[in-house]
Design an enzyme around this catalytic site. Structure first.
Site, mmCIF file in Angstrom:
data_model
loop_
_atom_site.group_PDB
_atom_site.id
_atom_site.type_symbol
_atom_site.label_atom_id
_atom_site.label_comp_id
_atom_site.label_asym_id
_atom_site.label_seq_id
_atom_site.Cartn_x
_atom_site.Cartn_y
_atom_site.Cartn_z
ATOM 1 C CB VAL A 459 46.609 40.212 5.940
ATOM 2 C CG1 VAL A 459 45.502 39.550 6.735
ATOM 3 C CG2 VAL A 459 46.270 40.170 4.447
ATOM 4 C CD GLU A 460 51.339 39.731 2.568
ATOM 5 O OE1 GLU A 460 51.925 40.538 1.818
ATOM 6 O OE2 GLU A 460 51.145 38.555 2.262
#
Length: 828
Positions: A459-460
């Site tokens: 993620v991110e």
């Protein structure tokens, strides 16, 4: 002839010097032609790429790119510290929350946080850590935010994600920086008190990393809202996935492209990426379904809507925020990357360090603690060294945010390297624990963290993308003192201003490159003797490391410039070369943080093995990255040899940590004391009866107390004084006065604690659940009927009744499934 050549050379140098000394001549004869070449070399930069480049600020990573880092400046940054209020929150509500979290129950039974935990999180303001006090939040520092997430992450991944998302990239942070006063006054107090549960929807099925290609769109129009007609707004159509807290959110932050074909806003038709806040009870919003990310029970799922009308004032920042969404996201994302994921990764690494060290000392094989075997020592040292460096980088980067920075490049560095090192630490801890680590159950304190580690990797900004394209790709342009100026000049449509700006940047760039080329060679040859490359007030044990980093900083700046000149815009596509340059910059940053940590901690001599291990490991990795970059650098073999001679004129001198040093680190991790406590400070260490980690901590203390007693016992066995090799050994030793009653009591206590520590969960054959192999109505009736065969009339009646009940249950299940299908059709 010689004199003639001398005069020719002298003439050429004189003409060149004259051209370079007169700005007007230089611009027309040198800079402008090079500017034309630059414009052909550089690939076109999209609006989203440009906004990403402009986002955030340059901090210490800029010093590292300069080729001559100012160490005094690094050490002059104030030591990061928590306020009394922040520490009280960590010692109070955060500690209480951790004690309430049972990750086995959460992930295996409930698939969610218990209702009382949700209420506690809301009541105690965990969603309002970053919201200022004027809006009802705590207004905590970035460091405190990081410490809270780290502590919870060491206990429960589900709890950590639930707390960190509202305080990371999401409605609260976006409202703080870009919301209208009306939006702030309404939403921020509600978010701080948990009256609203937020989520932010960015990722689309067809647009993950390439957010600029998102298909979600809105059309500016007039519509009906809240009983009023002719309201200026937009109809938005979207489909998003992987949205954390999405299934339970009450307020949805949404990113989409906005178009105005009727020019109702008086601007262009394509208005760009825009962000809006949409209450999830708005008609047309579909939310509530869940993804199931690797046994993680945190709420995560898709959402979608088709032509959902929302008024203009739901845009973050109001009408002024139209088209500003990507800039908003890029500026806020740098802060989220700098805090949330590094904090959870460090929490995982500290958990690995504390438990693996203790387990290595408590668990015995061949009458020896397993941590004394060199193979285990190697893994323990890696856990300890990585954890020491990870925590240093976490704290330094969070403190940069508290200093007012938005460190876009540094945040990418810590996001990638801390999540990767966290994964390594957990993997090593799992290897040390062996079978205890792989058998999941209430007593397994590592398994769920191990399973969920890939979530933080993904993620991110997925780690492959972050390493190969962002760290150096963004860092080279943002951190280089002249490159961004040159890039901006190439996109300047005004010929005069473009020419002047490019000329000034080009001359500065040329001087910069020449200086770093000279410094790279001089430092490589004589750097260990140049005292100015280390700060005067540094610890004597670390001076050599400062000089090595100064040497490699100069080499990095030089090689990066040569790579950019040789490859130009194609370096963006040569991801492996870009990744290796990013690795060099990252190691320089992580090493800087580690040296600062040692100074901020007061130079504890007992921590030196951890410092030396982490620094030597990172410098060796840095050297390898240089070597791999130069080996794979495209060009004539003579050029590659020349570059290697420039960087490594005396050969590759950095070595990985020695076995002796690894042995020292491993022993520190297996001994209760200040070093182990500093290394794992800030995580949750349970003390309640029945807690597996509490048993492990007690066992470690007890095994240290019993060390000499066990030695006496082994010696007695060796001399055949004790003949019982089973459970009666302690009793026989006591009877023969080999040990005292008190010592026997300690040994029995240790025996009990060891038994608890090595205990692995087991379950009934069906894991406590009835199994049904047949599916569908026919299968269920057939199963019940066949079970009743031969049972007589009464048995037949009972079987029919059971079959009918089972059929009704299956019909209800089918009806429920069909409902889900209709929802999916509605989505389509």
């Amino acid at each position: 002839m010689f004199l003639f050549l001398f005069y020719v050379v002298l003439f050429v140098v004189a003409v060149a010097s004259l051209i370079l000394a007169i700005p007007l001549l230089r611009r027309h004869l040198v800079s402008n032609p090079i500017l034309k070449i630059f414009r052909k070399m550089l690939p076109p930069i999209s609006q989203t790429e440009q906004e990403a480049l402009d986002a955030g600020t340059v901090w210490w990573e800029g010093e590292l790119f300069s080729g001559k880092p100012d160490w005094k400046k690094l050490l002059a940054y104030p030591k990061p510290q928590l306020s009394a209020e922040e520490q009280a929150f960590l010692d109070g509500p955060a500690e209480q929350l951790c004690a309430m979290l049972d990750e086995w129950k959460i992930t295996h039974e409930l698939k969610d946080l218990p209702p009382e935990v949700w209420q506690f999180i809301k009541d105690k303001g965990f969603f309002g850590l970053i919201i200022p006090k004027q809006y009802g939040g705590y207004g905590f520092s970035a460091l405190a935010h990081s410490e809270v997430v780290m502590k919870i992450g060491s206990r429960s991944g589900t709890g950590a994600v639930t707390v960190m998302v509202p305080n990371s990239l999401g409605p609260a942070e976006l409202l703080l920086h870009y919301g209208t006063e009306k939006q702030k006054e309404y939403y921020l107090p509600r978010l701080a008190k948990g009256q609203e549960v937020p989520c932010f929807a960015l990722t689309s099925p067809e647009a993950g990393s390439d957010a600029g290609a998102m298909p979600d769109f809105g059309i500016v129009c007039r519509g009906e809202y809240d009983g009023q007609s002719d309201v200026l707004g937009m109809k938005v159509t979207w489909e998003k996935r992987y949205i954390t807290l999405g299934p339970v959110a009450t307020i949805l932050g949404l990113a989409f492209k906005l178009y105005d074909p009727d020019r109702l806003l008086g601007k262009d038709e394509d208005l760009g990426i825009t962000l809006a806040l949409i209450p999830t009870n708005t008609p047309g919003v579909h939310i509530g379904r869940r993804h199931y990310p690797l046994n993680g029970a945190f709420q995560n799922g898709p959402n979608w809507g088709k032509e959902v009308f929302i008024p203009m004032d739901w845009i973050i920042g109001g009408q002024e925020g139209v088209g500003q969404g990507w800039r908003m996201l890029m500026n806020c994302l740098s802060v989220g990357r700098a805090i949330s994921l590094p904090a959870t990764s460090v929490g995982a690494a500290k958990l690995a360090a504390r438990t693996a060290g203790a387990y290595g000392r408590v668990r015995t094989q061949f009458k020896t603690p397993i941590g004394y075997f060199e193979g285990i020592e190697e893994a323990l040292a890696r856990i300890g060294g990585n954890t020491y460096m990870m925590d240093a980088a976490r704290v330094m980067t969070a403190s940069a945010v508290d200093l007012g920075e938005k460190p876009s490049v540094a945040s990418a560095i810590v996001k990638y390297h801390l999540t990767e090192r966290g994964r390594q630490a957990i993997n090593d801890a799992m290897d040390i624990h062996g079978g205890k680590g792989i058998c999941i159950g209430p007593r397994n304190y590592l398994g769920r963290t191990y399973q969920q580690i890939p979530v933080s990797i993904t993620v991110e900004g997925a780690n492959i993308l972050t390493r190969n394209m962002i760290i150096f790709g963004q860092g080279a342009i943002r951190c280089h003192p002249y490159l961004l100026k040159e890039v901006n000049a190439t996109h300047d449509n005004n010929p005069d201003s473009a020419s002047q700006a490019f000329d000034e940047a080009l001359i500065g760039h040329a001087k910069f490159t020449l200086r770093n080329t000279a410094n790279a060679l001089i430092y490589a040859l004589f750097g260990s003797h140049i005292k100015d490359n280390a700060p005067e007030n540094c610890a004597p044990e670390t001076a050599a490391y400062y000089r090595q980093l100064a040497r490699y900083s100069a080499s990095f700046a030089c090689i990066a410039d040569i790579g950019l000149m040789k490859l130009g815009g194609s370096l963006k596509r040569r991801e492996r070369l870009s990744a290796r340059l990013g690795d060099i910059l990252s190691m320089l940053y992580l090493c800087s943080a580690t040296l600062k940590r040692f100074e901020d901690d007061g130079r504890p001599a007992a921590d030196l093995p951890l410092l030396h291990w982490s620094m030597q490991d990172a410098l060796y990795r840095l050297q390898q990255a240089f070597d791999e970059f130069l080996t794979n650098f495209p060009g004539h073999i003579a050029l590659i040899w020349a570059l290697k001679a420039l960087v490594f004129p005396l050969g590759k001198r950095c070595k990985p940590p020695t076995d002796v040093l690894s042995h020292e680190v491993a022993r520190l991790m297996m001994e209760p004391g200040a070093v182990r406590d500093r290394l794992t400070s800030g995580i949750f260490v349970p003390t309640a009866d029945g807690e597996p980690m509490a048993d492990l901590e007690h066992a470690l203390q007890c095994v240290i107390q019993c060390s000499a007693i066990e030695a006496k016992l082994r010696e007695a066995v060796k001399q055949h004084k004790i003949t019982d090799h089973g459970d009666g050994q302690i009793a026989q030793a006591l009877q023969l006065n080999i040990i005292s009653a008190e010592e026997a009591g300690l040994l029995n206590k240790l025996k009990d604690l060891r038994g608890r520590v090595v205990k692995v969960d087991d379950f009934p054959p069906d894991f406590g659940h009835e199994t049904r192999t047949d599916t569908g109505i026919a299968g269920t009736i057939g199963h019940v009927a066949s079970a009743a065969a031969g049972a007589g009339a009464a048995g037949f009646v009972a079987a029919v009744s059971a079959a009918a009940a089972a059929a009704a249950e299956v019909m209800e299940s089918i009806s429920s499934d069909e409902g889900g299908g209709e929802e999916e059709q509605d989505k389509e």
